[in-house]
Design a protein around this motif. Structure first.
Motif, PDB file in Angstrom:
ATOM      1  N   ILE A 180       0.847  -1.199   0.000  1.00 27.18           N
ATOM      2  CA  ILE A 180       0.000   0.000   0.000  1.00 27.18           C
ATOM      3  C   ILE A 180       0.880   1.246   0.000  1.00 27.18           C
ATOM      4  CG2 ILE A 180      -0.183   0.008   2.533  1.00 27.18           C
ATOM      5  CD1 ILE A 180      -2.972   1.195   2.232  1.00 27.18           C
ATOM      6  N   LYS A 181       0.460   2.254  -0.761  1.00 35.12           N
ATOM      7  CA  LYS A 181       1.208   3.503  -0.830  1.00 35.12           C
ATOM      8  C   LYS A 181       0.367   4.720  -0.471  1.00 35.12           C
ATOM      9  CE  LYS A 181       5.116   1.722  -1.799  1.00 35.12           C
ATOM     10  NZ  LYS A 181       6.143   1.722  -0.719  1.00 35.12           N
ATOM     11  N   PHE A 182      -0.963   4.534  -0.385  1.00 32.83           N
ATOM     12  CA  PHE A 182      -1.829   5.668  -0.038  1.00 32.83           C
ATOM     13  C   PHE A 182      -3.032   5.156   0.736  1.00 32.83           C
ATOM     14  CE2 PHE A 182      -5.244   8.714  -0.658  1.00 32.83           C
ATOM     15  CZ  PHE A 182      -4.602   9.924  -0.459  1.00 32.83           C
ATOM     16  N   ILE A 183      -3.315   5.790   1.874  1.00 30.41           N
ATOM     17  CA  ILE A 183      -4.531   5.473   2.622  1.00 30.41           C
ATOM     18  C   ILE A 183      -5.182   6.782   3.040  1.00 30.41           C
ATOM     19  CG2 ILE A 183      -3.233   5.235   4.811  1.00 30.41           C
ATOM     20  CD1 ILE A 183      -5.420   3.192   5.658  1.00 30.41           C
ATOM     21  N   SER A 184      -6.468   6.864   2.865  1.00 30.90           N
ATOM     22  CA  SER A 184      -7.208   8.057   3.272  1.00 30.90           C
ATOM     23  C   SER A 184      -8.452   7.614   4.036  1.00 30.90           C
ATOM     24  CB  SER A 184      -7.600   8.899   2.055  1.00 30.90           C
ATOM     25  OG  SER A 184      -8.285   8.108   1.098  1.00 30.90           O
ATOM     26  N   ALA A 185      -8.875   8.445   4.973  1.00 34.23           N
ATOM     27  CA  ALA A 185     -10.050   8.096   5.781  1.00 34.23           C
ATOM     28  C   ALA A 185     -10.510   9.310   6.555  1.00 34.23           C
ATOM     29  CB  ALA A 185      -9.711   6.967   6.753  1.00 34.23           C
ATOM     30  N   TYR A 186     -11.766   9.301   6.894  1.00 33.79           N
ATOM     31  CA  TYR A 186     -12.276  10.176   7.942  1.00 33.79           C
ATOM     32  C   TYR A 186     -12.527   9.249   9.126  1.00 33.79           C
ATOM     33  CZ  TYR A 186     -14.862  13.699  10.475  1.00 33.79           C
ATOM     34  OH  TYR A 186     -15.264  14.598  11.423  1.00 33.79           O
ATOM     35  N   PRO A 187     -11.895   9.478  10.271  1.00 34.51           N
ATOM     36  CA  PRO A 187     -11.951   8.503  11.376  1.00 34.51           C
ATOM     37  C   PRO A 187     -13.381   8.133  11.762  1.00 34.51           C
ATOM     38  CG  PRO A 187     -10.343  10.208  11.836  1.00 34.51           C
ATOM     39  CD  PRO A 187     -11.085  10.651  10.602  1.00 34.51           C
ATOM     40  N   MET A 188     -13.608   6.835  11.908  1.00 36.36           N
ATOM     41  CA  MET A 188     -14.928   6.352  12.297  1.00 36.36           C
ATOM     42  C   MET A 188     -14.794   4.987  12.947  1.00 36.36           C
ATOM     43  SD  MET A 188     -18.408   6.179  10.017  1.00 36.36           S
ATOM     44  CE  MET A 188     -20.000   6.132  10.857  1.00 36.36           C
TER      45      MET A 188
END
Length: 576
Positions: A213-221
């Motif tokens: 993996i090289k990119f992870i995005s999230a809005y914490p939940m």
């Protein structure tokens, strides 16, 4: 004599229950025991009734049980709610701080706070409680010293020594004041084999890192945030960009953009956040851009029960986004399974240029399992990108969405070759340019859907636990695996002819599933799910034509236990 011992730590949010539970769990793990830890907590910063439960055994375990052998009660509610769960056990409580109406002899007073103040302050109260618990069990104190040293070493020698002193004082108090010195003598198996104590979220994160993996995005939940946190903490070491987006809409669009540019990408969310991502799922589908979506389920609708568990989002995931396009869905059984399935999700997303879902839930996400070391050498990174050698074989003008019998078109990255990569969220032709003609629409839509046949052939068959054929067959998917295998073991030991068919790759289902189920069951086919409507049983019916004969459903926010399942089977007349 086999050990199967349960400790419950109860109190209010903010009292450090998880710290007590985890230190105890690590101490038993270090002594060679198998440990399974889980927690029940409310969505509030302080107050309310929470608990951490640790099960300790000299045999592998992957489920909770309902009996309690040792209760550490940090508030009155813990005694009121859990005293009846004691099975020949003891309650540890500081009566100087907690009003106790019950005068049962199993309640043992330990002045946690006073001992802590004598050592150095109230801050050491929980460490005193840990020491007292181990003293009551006559467990090797050196194991606890090692864990305390590891836990507090970054805070300096003084803090380490104070915690060891507090634990020792609690240990000695229990040994000196409890009638008979020890309530149990929990002797360490002394295994030299090192094992991990790991959550499902941590296993998914490790699987993603091992998969490139090289990119992870999230809005914490909750309960998915642990995956983001673990990867972000190791981002520099593995060369990963971790982005906390302003909302879930942005999060998935960011990951799709990163994937389009060539980075292996992932988002993490729960049901409410995924609701906002749905339009972007369609963008992944029509642009045929791979992305992995980790969805930690919790009870809905809306905010629902944000810190509890459920398997209520399966049909939502299968049908999310407008239109029709392929996707694949994985539901790990255990942390070990999560590690390897995460790798498969990335490879399948890349090969079939489609969204791949990893569906977990709060129970698997947050529970702590004892696992052997994962074997990263079993993971292969398969990007399925157009190479220079086969690029020369393409048409002079690159067809990003070239019509193929498999539905898989040659995928090049922007700037990789001299060819221009064109993509559009409107319906498009082979080159990626907008084309709204009827003939093109039919042809390219069928191209995308043709991927389902390839996906079906690559999805693994379910596991059959127990005999190949039985009078009663339980069907489960995802995190219910540990509880269901233990249920089968208990009932088989009582002479019941029962087995389990457990799915961890839930969509699309391989063609062989119908024959597997028909062979596995001769009478009762019971689907066990943490939801109210039997969602997976409906998927089975639609995809294979197989109808279950009954359900065991649970949707109160708590996970299954073997006792609960057996009681439901008895009440439905399945068990005679």
């Amino acid at each position: 004599m086999s050990v199967d011992f349960n400790i419950k730590v109860g109190g209010e949010a903010g009292q450090g229950l998880q710290t007590i539970g985890q230190i105890l769990s690590k101490t038993f793990l270090r002594g060679g025991f198998h440990v399974f830890g889980t927690q029940f907590y409310l969505s509030r910063i302080r107050g309310g009734h929470n608990y951490y439960q640790a099960r300790i055994s000299d045999n592998p375990i992957k489920a909770i049980t309902e009996d309690v052998n040792l209760l550490i009660a940090l508030d009155k509610a813990s005694i009121d709610k859990h005293f009846d769960e004691l099975s020949g056990g003891v309650v540890l409580v500081d009566k100087d701080k907690v009003k106790v109406d019950n005068d049962d002899k199993s309640i043992f007073h330990v002045p946690f706070t006073k001992i802590a103040e004598d050592v150095g302050g109230k801050i050491y109260t929980n460490t005193v409680a840990v020491g007292a618990a181990l003293g009551l069990l006559c467990y090797n104190f050196d194991m606890l010293k090692e864990v305390l040293n590891d836990t507090f070493s970054k805070k300096g020698d003084e803090i380490v020594n104070k915690n060891i002193e507090a634990a020792s004082s609690g240990y000695n108090y229990a040994q000196e004041n409890y009638e008979g010195k020890c309530h149990y003598e929990l002797e360490s198996p002394g295994s030299s084999q090192k094992r991990m104590l790991i959550t499902g979220n941590e296993a998914v994160a490790l699987g993603a890192l091992a998969s490139g993996i090289k990119f992870i995005s999230a809005y914490p939940m909750t309960p998915s945030t642990g995956v983001l946190n673990y990867i972000a903490a190791n981002a520099d070491r593995f060369g990963v960009v971790a982005e906390q987006a302003e909302d879930e809409i942005s999060a998935l669009n960011m990951s799709i953009g990163a994937s389009f540019a060539g980075a292996r990408s992932m988002v993490t969310t729960s049901g409410g956040g995924f609701s906002l991502m749905v339009e972007a799922v369609g963008l992944s589908g029509i642009t045929e851009t791979p992305v992995v979506i980790f969805l930690g389920q919790r009870p809905g609708p809306a905010t629902g029960l944000p810190t509890m568990t459920e398997q209520g989002d399966l049909e939502f995931v299968l049908h999310a986004a407008q239109g029709e396009f392929p996707r694949c869905v994985f539901a790990p059984k255990t942390p070990e399974d999560a590690f390897y399935l995460t790798s498969k999700a990335f490879n399948m997303a890349d090969k079939y240029q489609t969204p791949a879902f990893i569906m977990s839930d709060q129970y698997l996400a947050d529970s702590e399992f004892t696992c052997e070391k994962f074997d990263a050498s079993k993971i292969s990174i398969e990007r399925h990108l157009l190479t220079e050698s086969n690029e020369a074989e393409q048409d002079k003008e690159y067809k990003r969405y070239k019509f193929t019998s498999s539905g898989i078109s040659p995928r090049a990255l922007p700037g990789q070759f001299s060819s221009l990569v064109v993509a559009d969220s409107d319906e498009h032709d082979e080159y990626g340019h907008i084309d709204q003609t009827i003939d093109n629409r039919i042809k390219i839509n069928e191209k995308r859907l043709n991927k389902l046949e390839g996906l079906k052939m690559e999805m693994s068959e379910p596991e059959i636990y127990g005999s190949d054929s039985a009078d009663i067959t339980l069907i489960g998917w995802g995190s219910t695996y540990g509880t269901l295998t233990e249920t089968v073991d208990i009932l088989r030991n009582k002479g019941v002819d029962i087995n389990l068919v457990q799915f961890n790759e839930v969509y699309p289902l391989p063609e062989s599933v119908k024959n597997i189920l028909n062979k596995a069951c001769s009478s009762d086919l019971i689907c066990v799910e943490n939801n109210a409507t039997g969602q997976f049983s409906r998927v089975l019916k639609v995809e294979t034509g197989v109808s279950v004969t009954g359900h065991v459903l649970k949707y109160d926010g708590k996970p299954f236990t073997p006792r609960y399942i057996i009681h439901e089977l008895e009440s439905k007349g399945v068990l005679q």
